[in-house]
Design a protein around this motif. Structure first.
Motif, PDB file in Angstrom:
ATOM      1  N   ASP A   1      -9.511  50.269 -19.914  1.00  0.00           N
ATOM      2  CA  ASP A   1      -8.316  50.290 -20.759  1.00  0.00           C
ATOM      3  C   ASP A   1      -7.114  50.722 -19.931  1.00  0.00           C
ATOM      4  OD1 ASP A   1      -7.258  50.083 -23.474  1.00  0.00           O
ATOM      5  OD2 ASP A   1      -6.847  52.211 -23.234  1.00  0.00           O
ATOM      6  N   ARG A   2      -7.343  51.706 -19.098  1.00  0.00           N
ATOM      7  CA  ARG A   2      -6.289  52.232 -18.251  1.00  0.00           C
ATOM      8  C   ARG A   2      -5.797  51.177 -17.253  1.00  0.00           C
ATOM      9  NH1 ARG A   2      -5.775  58.384 -16.730  1.00  0.00           N
ATOM     10  NH2 ARG A   2      -3.653  58.078 -16.096  1.00  0.00           N
ATOM     11  N   ILE A   3      -6.771  50.458 -16.662  1.00  0.00           N
ATOM     12  CA  ILE A   3      -6.413  49.400 -15.718  1.00  0.00           C
ATOM     13  C   ILE A   3      -5.625  48.301 -16.436  1.00  0.00           C
ATOM     14  CG2 ILE A   3      -7.495  47.399 -14.602  1.00  0.00           C
ATOM     15  CD1 ILE A   3      -7.186  49.626 -12.649  1.00  0.00           C
TER      16      ILE A   3
ATOM     17  N   GLU B   1      -6.032  38.215 -18.762  1.00  0.00           N
ATOM     18  CA  GLU B   1      -7.095  39.229 -18.690  1.00  0.00           C
ATOM     19  C   GLU B   1      -8.435  38.677 -19.177  1.00  0.00           C
ATOM     20  OE1 GLU B   1      -5.020  41.539 -21.445  1.00  0.00           O
ATOM     21  OE2 GLU B   1      -3.787  42.590 -19.971  1.00  0.00           O
ATOM     22  N   HIS B   2      -9.491  39.039 -18.438  1.00  0.00           N
ATOM     23  CA  HIS B   2     -10.847  38.642 -18.828  1.00  0.00           C
ATOM     24  C   HIS B   2     -11.734  39.867 -18.797  1.00  0.00           C
ATOM     25  CE1 HIS B   2      -9.752  34.431 -17.839  1.00  0.00           C
ATOM     26  NE2 HIS B   2      -9.192  34.939 -16.760  1.00  0.00           N
TER      27      HIS B   2
ATOM     28  N   VAL C   1     -17.407  47.033 -27.297  1.00  0.00           N
ATOM     29  CA  VAL C   1     -16.488  47.005 -26.159  1.00  0.00           C
ATOM     30  C   VAL C   1     -15.349  46.014 -26.413  1.00  0.00           C
ATOM     31  CG1 VAL C   1     -16.266  46.616 -23.677  1.00  0.00           C
ATOM     32  CG2 VAL C   1     -18.357  47.654 -24.585  1.00  0.00           C
ATOM     33  N   GLU C   2     -15.711  44.857 -26.953  1.00  0.00           N
ATOM     34  CA  GLU C   2     -14.678  43.861 -27.267  1.00  0.00           C
ATOM     35  C   GLU C   2     -13.675  44.433 -28.265  1.00  0.00           C
ATOM     36  OE1 GLU C   2     -17.248  40.362 -28.280  1.00  0.00           O
ATOM     37  OE2 GLU C   2     -15.450  39.310 -27.563  1.00  0.00           O
TER      38      GLU C   2
ATOM     39  N   ILE D   1      -9.629  42.221 -25.468  1.00  0.00           N
ATOM     40  CA  ILE D   1      -9.275  41.100 -24.584  1.00  0.00           C
ATOM     41  C   ILE D   1     -10.440  40.108 -24.592  1.00  0.00           C
ATOM     42  CG2 ILE D   1      -7.736  42.437 -23.087  1.00  0.00           C
ATOM     43  CD1 ILE D   1      -9.996  42.451 -20.981  1.00  0.00           C
ATOM     44  N   PRO D   2     -10.182  38.837 -24.202  1.00  0.00           N
ATOM     45  CA  PRO D   2     -11.228  37.819 -24.301  1.00  0.00           C
ATOM     46  C   PRO D   2     -12.417  38.106 -23.368  1.00  0.00           C
ATOM     47  CG  PRO D   2      -9.067  36.817 -23.910  1.00  0.00           C
ATOM     48  CD  PRO D   2      -8.890  38.288 -23.774  1.00  0.00           C
TER      49      PRO D   2
END
Ligand SMILES: Nc1ncnc2c1ncn2[C@@H]1O[C@H](COP(=O)(O)OP(=O)(O)OP(=O)(O)O)[C@@H](O)[C@H]1O
Ligand SMILES: [Mg+2]
Lengths: 269, 254
Positions: A153-155, A175-176, A198-199, A204-205
């Motif tokens: 999340d931070r990245i 983002e993947h 997690v999704e 993000i996809p």
């Protein structure tokens, strides 16, 4: 124009280098001219996984500092025709990666390559920021546990605020999410977060889910990107991820605990 | 000569009007240790917010003896915590002279109140009668400022601040993220990080969210941490507000 893909995570040891090796191999295997760059100055191990450590003469930092040309430093892969490796220096300071230096090398590579894959070091400091700064796309490698998700999340926040695309107001970095070391048994037992968890948190996809597998360790030890293990679940999961990266629709596999075999079903009832 | 054809660009600088919102520290008395301890506690609630902020020391409610007003010590403590004292507001002539000696700028006392001689008796009356219409939020601006709108997730390590008005977020606020506003905070998504509303002291401020999973919620400095928040409305759509200095959670569907 080359596409620059960073493989990043924040947290260490989650499978960035394993992923960089397999994704770059997968792209090259489809005929794209691909180079994979090790940004982990001081801790190189991409060359080990790619089995070319004995052929390293010059490295990324040598090129940045003008001590070698790109052609001298690039190592041609022995298995896949269109794949090249730019190894990291084992001896230099991390600060040797300057923004202008990195930009110059990437620009030169972009003239001849289709894909540039950047294997980021762990953390969110200088090295990781250099690896992601010029990215067009990011593969965020995450393990199904809270601390790894938090770091991812931070990245993602850094990709949105400190990348070249964000600073110049261009389209954001694509983002993947790549969930690795996924163990459906442990998810069922509640010891790990599920894909859905997690999704839901990262929003993000999903590019793919790579199962936790002994084959990954064996392959790394033999200097073989696991995607070349065509019959393994992890290899196939990486191959699927490469397909999705190129826009193909592929159903996600290996998400549920392995079915019990015929005999164990018979005898355990 | 440059004077003859002085164009705008040849000028070294130009003065512009600026309107910034500052945080004021309303000083009641000054005692080194107590001051630092209180400061530390405030910073713990919102580390990101206090980092490198400019601070105005308001003397309007100062009750201690002027002799104890050691601005050098006060500035030193603040600086140790990366807070920059830039000015004092209000205060009597002696107090203002002390501030000036410590190189602080002097701001006039807040307009709403007629400057009065600080007689203890009168203070007491004021405190005993909280029915006065003006609860004097420390630095809430006179006119409502436009809300700040955020459409992207606020990620771990990120901070979003609406220094003058409301903050509206149409995405999740992740664990490890911090959102702050002078006014209300609306999160149309899960609130997993820290939310601080009414950071300048506006106790009417509220926090709204679609799913309460926060690490901390604070309104005008009154806060609750995750552990206490889990008792009510956890993972539900709720609003949080202050009632008698207590942070109260109520479900939004009621
Ligand atoms: N799917 C997997 N199943 C089992 N083991 C794995 C898997 N993916 C990676 N590993 C193992 O985890 C370890 C760390 O992997 P890797 O070196 O790729 O991580 P990294 O993110 O690059 O680490 P660093 O942050 O140190 O650079 C290695 O031993 C690797 O073999
Ligand atoms: Mg690595």
């Amino acid at each position: 124009m080359a596409k620059i893909i960073v493989v990043t995570s924040g947290k260490g040891g989650v499978g960035k280098t394993t992923t960089s090796a397999s994704i770059s191999t997968g792209l090259a295997r489809r005929g794209f001219k691909t180079v994979v760059i090790d940004f982990d100055v001081g801790l190189r191990n991409l060359d080990l996984i790619m089995n070319c450590e004995r052929r390293v003469v010059y490295d990324f930092v040598n090129v940045i500092q003008g001590e070698a040309s790109l052609n001298q430093a690039l190592i041609k892969d022995k298995r896949v025709e269109t794949l090249y490796i730019l190894p990291a220096s084992q001896t230099r300071e991390k600060e040797a990666l300057t923004q202008e230096g990195v930009e110059r090398v990437l620009n030169e590579l972009a003239e001849t390559f289709d894909y540039i894959v950047c294997d980021s070091p762990a953390g969110i400091e200088h090295g990781a920021q250099m690896a992601l700064y010029y990215a067009d796309e990011a593969i965020v490698v995450t393990n199904p546990e809270v601390s790894s998700v938090r770091d991812s999340d931070r990245i993602l926040g850094i990709l949105q605020s400190k990348s070249r695309r964000s600073e110049m107001g261009l389209d954001p970095v694509k983002e993947h999410l790549l969930l690795t070391r996924y163990n459906p048994d442990r998810v069922d037992r509640g010891e790990m977060l599920s894909v859905g968890d997690v999704e839901e948190i990262l929003a993000i996809p999903l590019l793919g889910v790579i199962p936790e597998s002994q084959i990954v360790l064996n392959a790394s030890n033999q200097g073989m990107p696991v995607i070349l293990e065509n019959d393994s679940d992890a290899g196939q999961a990486y191959e699927d991820a490469v397909g999705r990266l190129l826009g193909e629709e592929r159903e996600h596999r290996f998400l549920t605990a392995a079915k019990k075999g015929f005999f164990s079903r018979m005898f355990k009832g | 000569m440059p004077e003859a054809d002085a164009t705008q660009t040849s000028q070294c600088f130009q003065l512009k009007g600026a309107n910034v919102s500052l945080t004021a520290l309303e000083l009641h008395f000054f005692e080194e240790d107590a001051f630092e301890e209180t400061l530390r506690d405030k910073i713990r609630q919102a580390p990101g917010f206090f980092r490198d902020i400019p601070l105005v020391v308001s003397l309007e409610k100062y009750e201690g003896p002027t002799a104890e007003l050691d601005f050098f010590k006060l500035i030193g403590i603040c600086r140790r915590h990366n807070i920059h004292v830039v000015a004092v507001r209000g205060g009597d002539e002696d107090q203002r002279r002390l501030a000036r000696n410590a190189a602080l700028a002097l701001l006039p006392a807040t307009a709403q109140r007629e400057p009065r001689a600080p007689e203890p008796a009168e203070e007491a009356v004021e405190e005993a009668a909280p029915t006065t219409p003006d609860p004097a939020p420390t630095a809430a601006g006179p006119a409502p400022a436009a809300a700040r709108l955020i459409t992207q997730p606020v990620r771990s390590g990120q901070q979003v601040y609406a220094p003058e008005g409301d903050l509206i977020i149409l995405a999740p606020v992740q664990a490890g993220a911090e959102v702050l506003a002078a006014g209300n905070i609306h999160v149309y998504g899960p609130l997993r990080g820290r939310a601080l509303a009414g950071v300048h002291g506006l106790s009417e401020a509220r926090v709204f969210c679609q799913s309460l999973e926060a690490e901390l919620v604070s309104i005008a400095g009154h806060y609750k941490i995750s552990e206490d928040l889990q008792e009510q409305g956890w993972k539900q759509a709720v609003q949080l507000q202050l009632k008698d200095d207590l942070l109260v959670v109520t479900p939004l569907d009621k």
